[in-house]
Design a protein around this motif. Structure first.
Motif, short mmCIF file in Angstrom:
data_model
loop_
_atom_site.label_atom_id
_atom_site.label_comp_id
_atom_site.label_asym_id
_atom_site.label_seq_id
_atom_site.Cartn_x
_atom_site.Cartn_y
_atom_site.Cartn_z
N LEU A 244 0.84 -1.20 0.00
CA LEU A 244 0.00 0.00 0.00
C LEU A 244 0.87 1.25 0.00
O LEU A 244 0.62 2.20 -0.75
N ARG B 172 -2.45 -0.74 7.66
CA ARG B 172 -2.80 -2.17 7.52
C ARG B 172 -4.31 -2.32 7.37
O ARG B 172 -4.79 -3.09 6.54
N ALA C 228 -5.27 -1.28 3.89
CA ALA C 228 -4.88 -2.30 2.91
C ALA C 228 -5.85 -3.47 2.94
O ALA C 228 -6.27 -3.99 1.89
#
Length: 189
Positions: A24, A83, A86
């Motif tokens: 990402l 995270r 993503a």
């Protein structure tokens, strides 16, 4: 104090190196910042043992350790947000939205453009905080350690080493007899 920081920095370095987060950040043009964060965290890990020892007697080192802890928690939150984004984007690819819904998302508070800009700023802020602390901590001339410090984890299972038990043989036999003996008669009314 710093001994609690050692696992945090290790965890943070692992998150910065996470493939999902890296993908990402690469797509958003922040891969250079991620790699710089990984390098700084590796450098911090090498000096944490010496910094921990010196923080017990030097209040200036103690303040830097506390500031580093704050910066590490901030960077940890930022990497958690990356995270999450993503994973959210991966889920959106599995179940695509309609074109109208995609267009509406650009005008809400959850706009991908706004998120990307704010997260880019947060990443750069976290990196600047850690940069400043690394420069300040270099002034203390900490002794680097070649390998990352290891942490001894306490026993977390119920298995007992019988060779370490002394003087409880009679009690052990009584407990075994109780457990394996006949069940008491229950009376039903």
């Amino acid at each position: 104090m710093g001994s609690l920081l050692i696992p945090l920095v290790g965890s943070l370095a692992a998150k910065a190196g996470d493939a999902l987060v890296g993908e990402l950040l690469r797509a958003w043009g922040l891969d250079k910042s991620r790699r710089k964060l990984e390098r700084h965290l590796a450098a911090v890990q090498c000096i944490l043992l010496d910094a921990d020892v010196k923080s017990r007697t030097n209040p200036a080192v103690r303040r830097r350790i506390n500031n580093l802890k704050t910066a590490a928690y901030h960077a940890d939150d930022v990497l958690d947000d990356f995270r999450y984004e993503a994973l959210r984007l991966g889920a959106a690819q599995i179940r695509p939205y309609s074109t109208a819904r995609k267009m509406l998302s650009y005008f809400t508070t959850n706009s991908p453009v706004v998120f990307r800009l704010s997260m880019s700023r947060k990443m750069k802020d976290a990196l600047e905080m850690i940069d400043e602390l690394v420069v300040e901590m270099n002034n203390f001339h900490f002794l680097p350690h070649a390998e990352a410090p290891s942490i001894d984890h306490p026993q977390t299972h119920s298995r007992v080493n019988e060779s370490e038990i002394v003087g409880r043989q009679n009690e052990k036999e009584q407990v075994v007899k109780i457990l394996l003996g006949p069940l008491p008669q229950q009376q039903f009314q």
